[in-house]
Scaffold this motif. Structure first.
Motif, PDB file in Angstrom:
ATOM      1  N   THR A 181       0.706  -1.332  -0.068  1.00  0.00           N
ATOM      2  CA  THR A 181      -0.191  -0.020  -0.184  1.00  0.00           C
ATOM      3  C   THR A 181       1.099   1.346  -0.247  1.00  0.00           C
ATOM      4  O   THR A 181       0.252   2.603  -0.417  1.00  0.00           O
ATOM      5  CB  THR A 181      -0.814  -0.029   1.411  1.00  0.00           C
ATOM      6  N   GLU A 223      -8.799  -8.628   1.626  1.00  0.00           N
ATOM      7  CA  GLU A 223     -10.241  -6.569   1.582  1.00  0.00           C
ATOM      8  C   GLU A 223      -9.870  -5.409   2.325  1.00  0.00           C
ATOM      9  O   GLU A 223      -9.735  -4.590   2.404  1.00  0.00           O
ATOM     10  CB  GLU A 223     -11.661  -7.454   2.079  1.00  0.00           C
ATOM     11  N   GLU A 268      -7.626  -3.136   0.441  1.00  0.00           N
ATOM     12  CA  GLU A 268      -8.002  -2.874  -0.467  1.00  0.00           C
ATOM     13  C   GLU A 268      -8.521  -1.874   0.247  1.00  0.00           C
ATOM     14  O   GLU A 268      -8.896  -0.572  -0.270  1.00  0.00           O
ATOM     15  CB  GLU A 268      -9.455  -3.916  -1.821  1.00  0.00           C
ATOM     16  N   GLN A 269      -9.039  -1.936   0.890  1.00  0.00           N
ATOM     17  CA  GLN A 269      -9.660  -0.848   2.102  1.00  0.00           C
ATOM     18  C   GLN A 269      -8.455   0.392   2.163  1.00  0.00           C
ATOM     19  O   GLN A 269      -9.195   1.572   2.272  1.00  0.00           O
ATOM     20  CB  GLN A 269     -10.210  -1.581   3.083  1.00  0.00           C
ATOM     21  N   ARG A 300      -5.641   0.584   0.805  1.00  0.00           N
ATOM     22  CA  ARG A 300      -5.922   1.483  -0.315  1.00  0.00           C
ATOM     23  C   ARG A 300      -6.854   3.350  -1.409  1.00  0.00           C
ATOM     24  O   ARG A 300      -6.837   3.456  -1.268  1.00  0.00           O
ATOM     25  CB  ARG A 300      -6.080   0.763  -1.828  1.00  0.00           C
ATOM     26  N   GLU A 301      -8.142   1.997  -1.076  1.00  0.00           N
ATOM     27  CA  GLU A 301      -9.149   3.432  -0.591  1.00  0.00           C
ATOM     28  C   GLU A 301      -8.867   4.505  -0.259  1.00  0.00           C
ATOM     29  O   GLU A 301      -9.334   5.795  -0.532  1.00  0.00           O
ATOM     30  CB  GLU A 301     -10.987   2.288  -0.711  1.00  0.00           C
ATOM     31  N   LYS A 317      -6.405   5.534   0.849  1.00  0.00           N
ATOM     32  CA  LYS A 317      -5.287   6.113   0.469  1.00  0.00           C
ATOM     33  C   LYS A 317      -5.537   7.286  -0.627  1.00  0.00           C
ATOM     34  O   LYS A 317      -5.178   8.789  -0.781  1.00  0.00           O
ATOM     35  CB  LYS A 317      -4.584   5.572   0.349  1.00  0.00           C
ATOM     36  N   ARG A 318      -6.277   6.529  -1.508  1.00  0.00           N
ATOM     37  CA  ARG A 318      -7.230   7.509  -2.618  1.00  0.00           C
ATOM     38  C   ARG A 318      -7.903   8.423  -2.091  1.00  0.00           C
ATOM     39  O   ARG A 318      -8.199   9.760  -2.797  1.00  0.00           O
ATOM     40  CB  ARG A 318      -7.923   7.097  -3.674  1.00  0.00           C
ATOM     41  N   PHE A 319      -8.601   8.455  -1.227  1.00  0.00           N
ATOM     42  CA  PHE A 319      -9.245   9.201  -0.533  1.00  0.00           C
ATOM     43  C   PHE A 319      -8.609  11.257   0.143  1.00  0.00           C
ATOM     44  O   PHE A 319      -9.457  11.683  -0.049  1.00  0.00           O
ATOM     45  CB  PHE A 319     -10.676   8.973   0.485  1.00  0.00           C
ATOM     46  N   ILE A 366     -14.247  10.089   5.224  1.00  0.00           N
ATOM     47  CA  ILE A 366     -13.927   8.762   5.147  1.00  0.00           C
ATOM     48  C   ILE A 366     -14.820   7.757   5.884  1.00  0.00           C
ATOM     49  O   ILE A 366     -15.451   6.872   5.502  1.00  0.00           O
ATOM     50  CB  ILE A 366     -12.082   8.336   5.046  1.00  0.00           C
ATOM     51  N   PHE A 409     -17.768   5.538   4.168  1.00  0.00           N
ATOM     52  CA  PHE A 409     -17.822   4.041   4.332  1.00  0.00           C
ATOM     53  C   PHE A 409     -19.046   3.587   5.141  1.00  0.00           C
ATOM     54  O   PHE A 409     -19.624   2.084   5.270  1.00  0.00           O
ATOM     55  CB  PHE A 409     -16.635   3.362   5.073  1.00  0.00           C
ATOM     56  N   LYS A 414     -21.972   2.898   2.706  1.00  0.00           N
ATOM     57  CA  LYS A 414     -20.829   1.909   1.796  1.00  0.00           C
ATOM     58  C   LYS A 414     -21.884   0.330   2.192  1.00  0.00           C
ATOM     59  O   LYS A 414     -22.489  -0.558   2.005  1.00  0.00           O
ATOM     60  CB  LYS A 414     -19.901   0.938   1.484  1.00  0.00           C
TER      61      LYS A 414
END
Length: 86
Positions: A21, A52, A55-56, A58-59, A61-63, A73, A77, A80
């Protein structure tokens, strides 16, 4: 034997997650403290992360890169999770 690792199976230590990551151990622990990721613990009480979880991260980090703060964030979440239940 099935060659695929189940996405929810915790099997990666923090060192591997850091490499996958590009997050620091401190960032990973902070996101856990904030409740954004909930890793499992092994018998030695070490954090173990699933695909999972990675991936969380990475998400997250993008936010962060887009300027979304931790509260934002958390709200994303939570929305979601609510969608999954509905």
């Amino acid at each position: 034997m099935k060659p695929d690792i189940p996405r929810e199976q915790a099997c990666f230590p923090i060192r591997v997650v850091m490499e996958m990551t590009n997050l620091s151990a401190r960032q990973i622990r902070y996101y856990e403290e904030q409740g954004l990721v909930k890793p499992s613990r092994n018998e030695g009480n070490q954090r173990m992360f699933s695909i999972e979880d990675i991936e969380q991260f990475r998400e997250i980090k993008r936010f962060i890169e887009q300027g979304v703060n931790i509260a934002g964030i958390k709200a994303i979440f939570a929305a979601k999770e609510q969608d999954k239940r509905d």
